[in-house]
Scaffold this motif. Structure first.
Motif, PDB file in Angstrom:
ATOM      1  N   ASP A   1       0.819  -1.220   0.000  1.00 26.52           N
ATOM      2  CA  ASP A   1       0.000   0.000   0.000  1.00 26.52           C
ATOM      3  C   ASP A   1       0.852   1.269   0.000  1.00 26.52           C
ATOM      4  OD1 ASP A   1      -2.375  -1.471   0.097  1.00 26.52           O
ATOM      5  OD2 ASP A   1      -2.284  -1.632   2.287  1.00 26.52           O
ATOM      6  N   THR A   2       2.167   1.101  -0.133  1.00 27.92           N
ATOM      7  CA  THR A   2       3.068   2.255  -0.061  1.00 27.92           C
ATOM      8  C   THR A   2       3.431   2.758  -1.448  1.00 27.92           C
ATOM      9  OG1 THR A   2       4.026   1.392   2.010  1.00 27.92           O
ATOM     10  CG2 THR A   2       5.262   3.101   0.831  1.00 27.92           C
ATOM     11  N   ALA A   3       3.011   3.969  -1.757  1.00 34.20           N
ATOM     12  CA  ALA A   3       3.360   4.589  -3.039  1.00 34.20           C
ATOM     13  C   ALA A   3       4.813   5.048  -2.986  1.00 34.20           C
ATOM     14  CB  ALA A   3       2.444   5.766  -3.321  1.00 34.20           C
ATOM     15  N   ILE A   4       5.591   4.706  -4.022  1.00 35.49           N
ATOM     16  CA  ILE A   4       7.009   5.069  -4.045  1.00 35.49           C
ATOM     17  C   ILE A   4       7.322   5.969  -5.234  1.00 35.49           C
ATOM     18  CG2 ILE A   4       9.372   4.203  -4.119  1.00 35.49           C
ATOM     19  CD1 ILE A   4       8.346   1.649  -2.782  1.00 35.49           C
ATOM     20  N   LEU A   5       6.919   5.567  -6.436  1.00 36.52           N
ATOM     21  CA  LEU A   5       7.055   6.446  -7.596  1.00 36.52           C
ATOM     22  C   LEU A   5       5.744   7.209  -7.746  1.00 36.52           C
ATOM     23  CD1 LEU A   5       8.884   4.105 -10.139  1.00 36.52           C
ATOM     24  CD2 LEU A   5       9.863   5.662  -8.439  1.00 36.52           C
ATOM     25  N   LYS A   6       5.838   8.533  -7.863  1.00 31.86           N
ATOM     26  CA  LYS A   6       4.650   9.379  -7.747  1.00 31.86           C
ATOM     27  C   LYS A   6       4.506  10.333  -8.925  1.00 31.86           C
ATOM     28  CE  LYS A   6       5.327   9.167  -2.738  1.00 31.86           C
ATOM     29  NZ  LYS A   6       5.587   9.960  -1.497  1.00 31.86           N
ATOM     30  N   GLY A   7       4.602   9.773 -10.118  1.00 36.28           N
ATOM     31  CA  GLY A   7       4.471  10.601 -11.307  1.00 36.28           C
ATOM     32  C   GLY A   7       5.811  10.939 -11.912  1.00 36.28           C
ATOM     33  N   LEU A   8       6.662   9.928 -12.057  1.00 38.32           N
ATOM     34  CA  LEU A   8       8.025  10.130 -12.563  1.00 38.32           C
ATOM     35  C   LEU A   8       8.020  10.205 -14.089  1.00 38.32           C
ATOM     36  CD1 LEU A   8      11.200   8.389 -11.259  1.00 38.32           C
ATOM     37  CD2 LEU A   8      10.809   8.541 -13.714  1.00 38.32           C
ATOM     38  N   THR A   9       8.623  11.242 -14.619  1.00 41.13           N
ATOM     39  CA  THR A   9       8.740  11.436 -16.065  1.00 41.13           C
ATOM     40  C   THR A   9      10.203  11.653 -16.415  1.00 41.13           C
ATOM     41  OG1 THR A   9       6.498  12.341 -16.298  1.00 41.13           O
ATOM     42  CG2 THR A   9       8.106  12.929 -17.989  1.00 41.13           C
ATOM     43  N   LEU A  10      10.674  10.913 -17.438  1.00 39.26           N
ATOM     44  CA  LEU A  10      12.088  10.959 -17.792  1.00 39.26           C
ATOM     45  C   LEU A  10      12.277  10.448 -19.216  1.00 39.26           C
ATOM     46  CD1 LEU A  10      15.093  11.267 -16.653  1.00 39.26           C
ATOM     47  CD2 LEU A  10      14.980   8.793 -16.277  1.00 39.26           C
TER      48      LEU A  10
END
Length: 253
Positions: free
Chosen positions: A13-22
């Protein structure tokens, strides 16, 4: 070559990547730096297809393919290599056996003929030489009894033999002394500084970048890329630390 758009991922339930753009272009070595817990290893594991990571949004395009739609072995056959922060031991399996099976499996997936034992040993000797590793080391069990530096050098030999189009290297400098770091850095240059290739190099330290010399540097914090620039950005991090650059990015946003 690699386009990541608004990638969101979690473990449990732990969000780690939160909208990564690359984006990483063909021929580019792109370094990722960031504080502990920022999501750097999660990014590498998601790209490699490691189980236990749930992608909840976003997309990853690799060489025109939907990377997230491929199984891990299909990603490898498509030209993706993942270098681990902590390479695992495989008791009972020699490096030579493991690498020959891995290479020929990928060649089969690409419709290429398998290498004979002699052809493979010639290739392995050449690539081991780039990392100053004795062939006797490759006859030993995979990473069993290896020092931290030996594990990383063996992994770079693996990368050289598999000859990927794109490498995701997760803290390859971890556990390396000064000499081993230089050897590994020069190995990355020799293997991946080639036309048509690309590298996503995750690191904490400028010392590896002094050898590899990335084209771009991005700062990852709290699951997002907060700033991207040239090699000078890594030097700023060395001088100022992460907090100053992250706070500056928040103000600019």
């Amino acid at each position: 070559m690699l386009t990541i758009n608004n990638l969101r991922a979690q473990v449990g339930d732990t969000a780690i990547l939160k909208g990564l753009t690359l984006q990483v272009a063909v021929g580019e070595i792109h370094a990722i730096m960031g504080p502990n817990g920022a999501g750097k290893s999660t990014l590498s594991n998601v790209l490699g297809g490691k189980p236990g990571y749930e992608v909840t949004a976003g997309s990853v395009e690799f060489r025109g393919q939907d990377l997230l739609d491929l199984d891990p072995h299909e990603r490898a056959a498509a030209g993706l290599f993942l270098g681990f922060q902590y390479p695992v031991e495989i008791p009972g399996v020699s490096n030579v056996q493991f690498l020959r099976e891995a290479l020929n499996s990928q060649r089969k997936a690409r419709g290429e003929e398998a290498l004979s034992g002699g052809e493979f040993l010639k290739l392995a000797k050449e690539k081991a030489g780039l990392l100053k590793m004795d062939m006797e080391m490759l006859k030993r069990q995979v990473n069993v009894g290896f020092s931290g530096g030996e594990k990383k050098r063996a992994e770079m030999v693996q990368m050289g033999i598999l000859d990927p189009a794109f490498a995701v290297l997760d803290e390859t400098d971890s556990g390396l002394d000064i000499d081993a770091l230089r050897i590994v850095g020069e190995g990355i240059n020799a293997i991946m500084r080639q036309p048509g290739k690309g590298v996503l190099l995750i690191t904490h330290y400028q010392r590896l970048l002094d050898v590899v010399k990335p084209d771009k540097v991005s700062v990852l914090a709290d699951g997002r890329i907060v700033q991207t620039g040239g090699p000078e950005l890594a030097l700023r991090l060395e001088d100022e630390g992460y907090d100053a650059l992250v706070n500056e990015s928040l103000v600019d946003a």
